[in-house]
Design a protein around this motif. Sequence first.
Motif, PDB file in Angstrom:
ATOM      1  N   GLY A  59    -107.897  17.727  26.515  1.00 31.73           N
ATOM      2  CA  GLY A  59    -106.404  17.079  26.021  1.00 31.73           C
ATOM      3  C   GLY A  59    -105.246  17.773  26.676  1.00 31.73           C
ATOM      4  O   GLY A  59    -105.379  18.304  27.466  1.00 31.73           O
ATOM      5  N   ALA A  60    -103.866  17.332  26.023  1.00 33.33           N
ATOM      6  CA  ALA A  60    -102.796  17.966  26.901  1.00 33.33           C
ATOM      7  C   ALA A  60    -102.675  19.284  26.201  1.00 33.33           C
ATOM      8  O   ALA A  60    -103.241  19.759  25.210  1.00 33.33           O
ATOM      9  CB  ALA A  60    -101.585  17.205  26.167  1.00 33.33           C
ATOM     10  N   PRO A  61    -102.088  20.006  27.189  1.00 33.50           N
ATOM     11  CA  PRO A  61    -101.987  21.523  26.686  1.00 33.50           C
ATOM     12  C   PRO A  61    -101.147  21.733  25.608  1.00 33.50           C
ATOM     13  O   PRO A  61     -99.996  21.013  25.440  1.00 33.50           O
ATOM     14  CB  PRO A  61    -101.496  22.482  28.011  1.00 33.50           C
ATOM     15  CG  PRO A  61    -100.824  21.134  28.549  1.00 33.50           C
ATOM     16  CD  PRO A  61    -101.620  19.965  28.515  1.00 33.50           C
ATOM     17  N   ARG A  62    -101.263  22.692  24.586  1.00 31.13           N
ATOM     18  CA  ARG A  62    -100.280  22.993  23.690  1.00 31.13           C
ATOM     19  C   ARG A  62     -98.902  23.548  24.187  1.00 31.13           C
ATOM     20  O   ARG A  62     -98.786  24.406  25.056  1.00 31.13           O
ATOM     21  CB  ARG A  62    -100.857  24.208  22.854  1.00 31.13           C
ATOM     22  CG  ARG A  62    -102.359  23.850  22.133  1.00 31.13           C
ATOM     23  CD  ARG A  62    -102.106  22.840  21.238  1.00 31.13           C
ATOM     24  NE  ARG A  62    -103.556  22.810  20.403  1.00 31.13           N
ATOM     25  CZ  ARG A  62    -104.029  21.675  19.697  1.00 31.13           C
ATOM     26  NH1 ARG A  62    -103.331  20.716  19.707  1.00 31.13           N
ATOM     27  NH2 ARG A  62    -105.207  21.581  18.987  1.00 31.13           N
ATOM     28  N   LYS A  63     -97.927  22.984  23.425  1.00 29.19           N
ATOM     29  CA  LYS A  63     -96.774  23.221  23.988  1.00 29.19           C
ATOM     30  C   LYS A  63     -96.348  24.719  23.584  1.00 29.19           C
ATOM     31  O   LYS A  63     -95.634  25.426  24.244  1.00 29.19           O
ATOM     32  CB  LYS A  63     -95.658  22.312  23.338  1.00 29.19           C
ATOM     33  CG  LYS A  63     -95.633  21.035  23.971  1.00 29.19           C
ATOM     34  CD  LYS A  63     -94.710  20.837  24.848  1.00 29.19           C
ATOM     35  CE  LYS A  63     -94.428  19.542  25.613  1.00 29.19           C
ATOM     36  NZ  LYS A  63     -93.442  18.684  24.487  1.00 29.19           N
ATOM     37  N   ILE A  64     -96.996  25.273  22.283  1.00 30.99           N
ATOM     38  CA  ILE A  64     -96.362  26.517  22.051  1.00 30.99           C
ATOM     39  C   ILE A  64     -97.685  27.508  22.200  1.00 30.99           C
ATOM     40  O   ILE A  64     -98.832  27.231  21.899  1.00 30.99           O
ATOM     41  CB  ILE A  64     -96.257  26.656  20.311  1.00 30.99           C
ATOM     42  CG1 ILE A  64     -95.157  25.709  20.038  1.00 30.99           C
ATOM     43  CG2 ILE A  64     -95.961  27.725  19.854  1.00 30.99           C
ATOM     44  CD1 ILE A  64     -94.956  25.339  18.569  1.00 30.99           C
ATOM     45  N   GLY A  85     -85.702  23.599  11.825  1.00 28.33           N
ATOM     46  CA  GLY A  85     -84.634  23.937  12.969  1.00 28.33           C
ATOM     47  C   GLY A  85     -84.363  25.282  13.368  1.00 28.33           C
ATOM     48  O   GLY A  85     -84.444  25.767  14.546  1.00 28.33           O
ATOM     49  N   ASP A  86     -84.701  26.370  12.519  1.00 28.00           N
ATOM     50  CA  ASP A  86     -84.634  27.608  12.548  1.00 28.00           C
ATOM     51  C   ASP A  86     -85.880  28.088  13.555  1.00 28.00           C
ATOM     52  O   ASP A  86     -85.751  28.812  14.603  1.00 28.00           O
ATOM     53  CB  ASP A  86     -84.709  28.530  11.491  1.00 28.00           C
ATOM     54  CG  ASP A  86     -83.530  28.370  10.450  1.00 28.00           C
ATOM     55  OD1 ASP A  86     -82.493  28.069  11.006  1.00 28.00           O
ATOM     56  OD2 ASP A  86     -83.823  28.552   9.169  1.00 28.00           O
ATOM     57  N   LEU A  87     -87.099  27.617  13.447  1.00 29.11           N
ATOM     58  CA  LEU A  87     -88.244  27.736  14.335  1.00 29.11           C
ATOM     59  C   LEU A  87     -87.776  27.292  15.673  1.00 29.11           C
ATOM     60  O   LEU A  87     -88.257  27.864  16.602  1.00 29.11           O
ATOM     61  CB  LEU A  87     -89.347  27.259  13.600  1.00 29.11           C
ATOM     62  CG  LEU A  87     -89.721  27.862  12.198  1.00 29.11           C
ATOM     63  CD1 LEU A  87     -90.861  27.140  11.602  1.00 29.11           C
ATOM     64  CD2 LEU A  87     -89.774  29.489  12.457  1.00 29.11           C
ATOM     65  N   VAL A  88     -87.384  26.039  15.636  1.00 31.08           N
ATOM     66  CA  VAL A  88     -87.087  25.688  17.038  1.00 31.08           C
ATOM     67  C   VAL A  88     -86.050  26.471  17.832  1.00 31.08           C
ATOM     68  O   VAL A  88     -86.173  26.801  18.999  1.00 31.08           O
ATOM     69  CB  VAL A  88     -86.428  24.054  16.834  1.00 31.08           C
ATOM     70  CG1 VAL A  88     -85.683  23.654  18.521  1.00 31.08           C
ATOM     71  CG2 VAL A  88     -87.473  23.163  16.605  1.00 31.08           C
ATOM     72  N   ASN A  89     -85.095  26.985  17.241  1.00 28.47           N
ATOM     73  CA  ASN A  89     -84.196  27.856  17.826  1.00 28.47           C
ATOM     74  C   ASN A  89     -84.933  29.025  18.198  1.00 28.47           C
ATOM     75  O   ASN A  89     -84.389  29.702  19.146  1.00 28.47           O
ATOM     76  CB  ASN A  89     -83.011  28.181  16.932  1.00 28.47           C
ATOM     77  CG  ASN A  89     -82.153  26.946  16.777  1.00 28.47           C
ATOM     78  OD1 ASN A  89     -82.328  25.959  17.559  1.00 28.47           O
ATOM     79  ND2 ASN A  89     -81.507  26.878  15.561  1.00 28.47           N
ATOM     80  N   ASP A  90     -85.725  29.796  17.331  1.00 33.39           N
ATOM     81  CA  ASP A  90     -86.293  31.005  17.526  1.00 33.39           C
ATOM     82  C   ASP A  90     -87.323  30.840  19.090  1.00 33.39           C
ATOM     83  O   ASP A  90     -87.255  31.774  19.782  1.00 33.39           O
ATOM     84  CB  ASP A  90     -87.268  31.292  16.360  1.00 33.39           C
ATOM     85  CG  ASP A  90     -86.542  31.968  15.385  1.00 33.39           C
ATOM     86  OD1 ASP A  90     -85.265  32.228  15.206  1.00 33.39           O
ATOM     87  OD2 ASP A  90     -87.176  31.909  14.175  1.00 33.39           O
ATOM     88  N   LEU A  91     -87.923  29.722  19.060  1.00 35.06           N
ATOM     89  CA  LEU A  91     -88.742  29.677  20.225  1.00 35.06           C
ATOM     90  C   LEU A  91     -87.789  29.307  21.465  1.00 35.06           C
ATOM     91  O   LEU A  91     -88.534  29.681  22.541  1.00 35.06           O
ATOM     92  CB  LEU A  91     -89.648  28.328  19.939  1.00 35.06           C
ATOM     93  CG  LEU A  91     -90.902  28.471  18.953  1.00 35.06           C
ATOM     94  CD1 LEU A  91     -91.456  27.475  18.399  1.00 35.06           C
ATOM     95  CD2 LEU A  91     -91.894  29.626  19.448  1.00 35.06           C
ATOM     96  N   ALA A  94     -87.055  32.308  22.857  1.00 34.36           N
ATOM     97  CA  ALA A  94     -88.124  32.832  23.577  1.00 34.36           C
ATOM     98  C   ALA A  94     -88.636  32.336  24.824  1.00 34.36           C
ATOM     99  O   ALA A  94     -89.681  32.656  25.551  1.00 34.36           O
ATOM    100  CB  ALA A  94     -89.264  33.123  22.573  1.00 34.36           C
ATOM    101  N   GLY A  95     -87.934  30.991  25.256  1.00 36.15           N
ATOM    102  CA  GLY A  95     -88.020  30.424  26.356  1.00 36.15           C
ATOM    103  C   GLY A  95     -89.033  29.169  26.258  1.00 36.15           C
ATOM    104  O   GLY A  95     -89.432  28.462  27.157  1.00 36.15           O
ATOM    105  N   THR A  96     -89.115  28.710  25.156  1.00 36.33           N
ATOM    106  CA  THR A  96     -90.183  27.627  24.611  1.00 36.33           C
ATOM    107  C   THR A  96     -89.407  26.374  24.054  1.00 36.33           C
ATOM    108  O   THR A  96     -88.769  26.654  23.034  1.00 36.33           O
ATOM    109  CB  THR A  96     -91.448  27.853  23.672  1.00 36.33           C
ATOM    110  OG1 THR A  96     -92.031  28.973  24.555  1.00 36.33           O
ATOM    111  CG2 THR A  96     -92.235  26.631  23.652  1.00 36.33           C
ATOM    112  N   LYS A  97     -89.294  25.334  24.737  1.00 35.71           N
ATOM    113  CA  LYS A  97     -88.351  24.169  24.227  1.00 35.71           C
ATOM    114  C   LYS A  97     -89.618  23.325  23.305  1.00 35.71           C
ATOM    115  O   LYS A  97     -90.397  22.609  24.114  1.00 35.71           O
ATOM    116  CB  LYS A  97     -87.785  23.509  25.277  1.00 35.71           C
ATOM    117  CG  LYS A  97     -86.710  22.510  24.752  1.00 35.71           C
ATOM    118  CD  LYS A  97     -85.966  22.019  25.828  1.00 35.71           C
ATOM    119  CE  LYS A  97     -84.836  20.729  25.157  1.00 35.71           C
ATOM    120  NZ  LYS A  97     -84.005  20.262  26.444  1.00 35.71           N
ATOM    121  N   VAL A  98     -89.335  22.893  22.180  1.00 31.82           N
ATOM    122  CA  VAL A  98     -90.137  22.316  21.450  1.00 31.82           C
ATOM    123  C   VAL A  98     -89.449  21.465  20.434  1.00 31.82           C
ATOM    124  O   VAL A  98     -88.303  21.772  20.133  1.00 31.82           O
ATOM    125  CB  VAL A  98     -91.234  22.890  20.711  1.00 31.82           C
ATOM    126  CG1 VAL A  98     -92.141  23.605  21.449  1.00 31.82           C
ATOM    127  CG2 VAL A  98     -90.740  23.956  19.676  1.00 31.82           C
TER     128      VAL A  98
END
Length: 320
Positions: A59-64, A85-91, A94-98
């Motif tokens: 399958g597609a690779p995990r985004k996180i 929203g807080d978790l999106v900002n935390d990631l 850390a360089g991960t956009k989800v």
Amino acid sequence: MAKTKELSKDTRNKIVDLHQVGKTESAIGKQLGLKKSTVGAIIRKWKTYKTTDNLPRSGAPRKISPRGVKMITRTVSKNPRTTRGDLVNDLQRAGTKVTKPTISNTLRRQGLKSCSARRVPLLKPVHVQARLKFAREHLDDPDEDWENVIWSDETKIELFGKNSTRRVWRTKNAELHPKNTIPTVKHGGGNIMLWGCFSAKGPGRLIRVKERMNGAMYREILSENLLPSARALKMKRGWVFQHDNDPKHTARATKEWLRKKHFKVLEWPSQSPDLNPIENLWRELKVRVAQRQSQNITALEEICMEEWAKIPATVCENLV
């Protein structure tokens, strides 16, 4: 290209069986009505992996990343009120956009689901200890003991208030049709206060409290309604009365009155409405009353009395 239908496990096994007895791919295809290329693919898979079962798909690779999953799982475990929203900002820091749905899907795979927080009584340490003590003392009580308890409480019912959530079936753009609405007025349009009791054998008396209740009025209510309810419910000798720790209930005069009447009272932990099954019975009553759509306070009182009397004994027994 249209997706082809997957072969059943029986068909795949049959291809292997025919191959093992020496049949060619073309012959197997003709016999089973399959393309030669399909038969060949099944045979090659069997030769390579010694199975015809479906293999795990990447399958597609995990985004996180696994590290990111650990981070957000740890965050919500420490603070369950963390928003997506807080978790999106935390990631993102850390360089991960989800996206928020990705957050939901990831946490769901970790066994975490977003739910409405339950409203519960505010418990101080002393309340927690009292509730635990109550639970331990009654942990092994037989059902017969609970069936010999008369449960009591007061409740308020609004005339046009939100006593219960109502759902309606309607067509598009018909949300404001009178049949599909619940009338509301400022401050609920008035309400009535009720005192009631019940046991596993059915509902006891229900009365309207027309004035602000004090200790003297509460003792009068008990004097006029508790013993008649016990007799009507045919309670066994030694029945127990339950009420909460409202100041009117625990006043010295009320305790003395109960003692003189030789009523046995169930010791009750403070801040514990969730332990009293009459709260569920009030809910049952309010749902029934809401369906009748009373238009004034007098009608509301009459409907409450009618619906209370209609509640089956089996409902009460199940709650206890």
